[in-house]
Motif scaffolding. Sequence first.
Motif, PDB file in Angstrom:
ATOM      1  N   ILE A   1     -34.452 -31.788  44.885  1.00 63.55           N
ATOM      2  CA  ILE A   1     -35.077 -32.661  43.883  1.00 63.55           C
ATOM      3  C   ILE A   1     -35.937 -31.718  43.054  1.00 63.55           C
ATOM      4  O   ILE A   1     -36.947 -31.205  43.529  1.00 63.55           O
TER       5      ILE A   1
ATOM      6  N   SER B   1     -31.661 -40.320  38.494  1.00 67.62           N
ATOM      7  CA  SER B   1     -32.463 -41.514  38.699  1.00 67.62           C
ATOM      8  C   SER B   1     -31.736 -42.671  38.029  1.00 67.62           C
ATOM      9  O   SER B   1     -31.416 -42.601  36.835  1.00 67.62           O
TER      10      SER B   1
ATOM     11  N   GLY C   1     -32.183 -33.766  40.081  1.00 68.89           N
ATOM     12  CA  GLY C   1     -31.923 -32.786  41.137  1.00 68.89           C
ATOM     13  C   GLY C   1     -30.441 -32.498  41.261  1.00 68.89           C
ATOM     14  O   GLY C   1     -29.636 -32.962  40.450  1.00 68.89           O
TER      15      GLY C   1
ATOM     16  N   SER D   1     -34.749 -38.234  47.979  1.00 65.82           N
ATOM     17  CA  SER D   1     -33.877 -37.256  48.616  1.00 65.82           C
ATOM     18  C   SER D   1     -33.085 -37.905  49.748  1.00 65.82           C
ATOM     19  O   SER D   1     -31.913 -37.587  49.948  1.00 65.82           O
TER      20      SER D   1
END
Length: 195
Positions: A96, A68, A76, A107
């Motif tokens: 994820i 992130s 993920g 995703s």
Amino acid sequence: MKAYHGDRVYLKEVTEADITEDVMKWFKDEELMKYYTNSKQAITREKLLNSIEEGKVKGNLFTFGIYSAEEDLLIGTIKLGPIHQVHKTSDLVILIGDRNFLGKGLSVDAIKLGNQLAFEEFDIRKLYGGMYESNIPSIKAYTRAGWLVEGRLKGFYWVENRNEDRILVGCFNPKYFSQNEIDEVASSQDRFYKW
């Protein structure tokens, strides 16, 4: 390796230090793993690290973390491979794992970056994959990231004492495929899957 950054996520190669106990919990989450593996074998830290290292040594399988961008947090993984060196093809598998980031379209962003990574860094000619017909979120994520439905394998999976089809998807490197070839696949995908 070039950095692959999007607005909301970025990719970087996974290291041993990244495989924490929190990450290993993803692989014990039955709902997350429902569609992730066909082997249904337990994924241990040792097996995961061995697979990552073996893939790097052989040069045919690479695992990248999906981070992130806002939180700078591993959420993920993307696995590129096995890469077929002669045909320049590869699978691209995404997970994820952090449930706090599911359902936000990340995703799709990660798959788009994975496409770019595969085509630019590894000169992959074509990416391919397949998923359970009932795995609608995965089918939508890949197709929203530029993949096309290429086919259907009838009754490929045996799930809860019934047959389930496998939906085949692919993504074409425009360096190797003309727009006409890509359009031809796009025009026939409704034969194999109805949205």
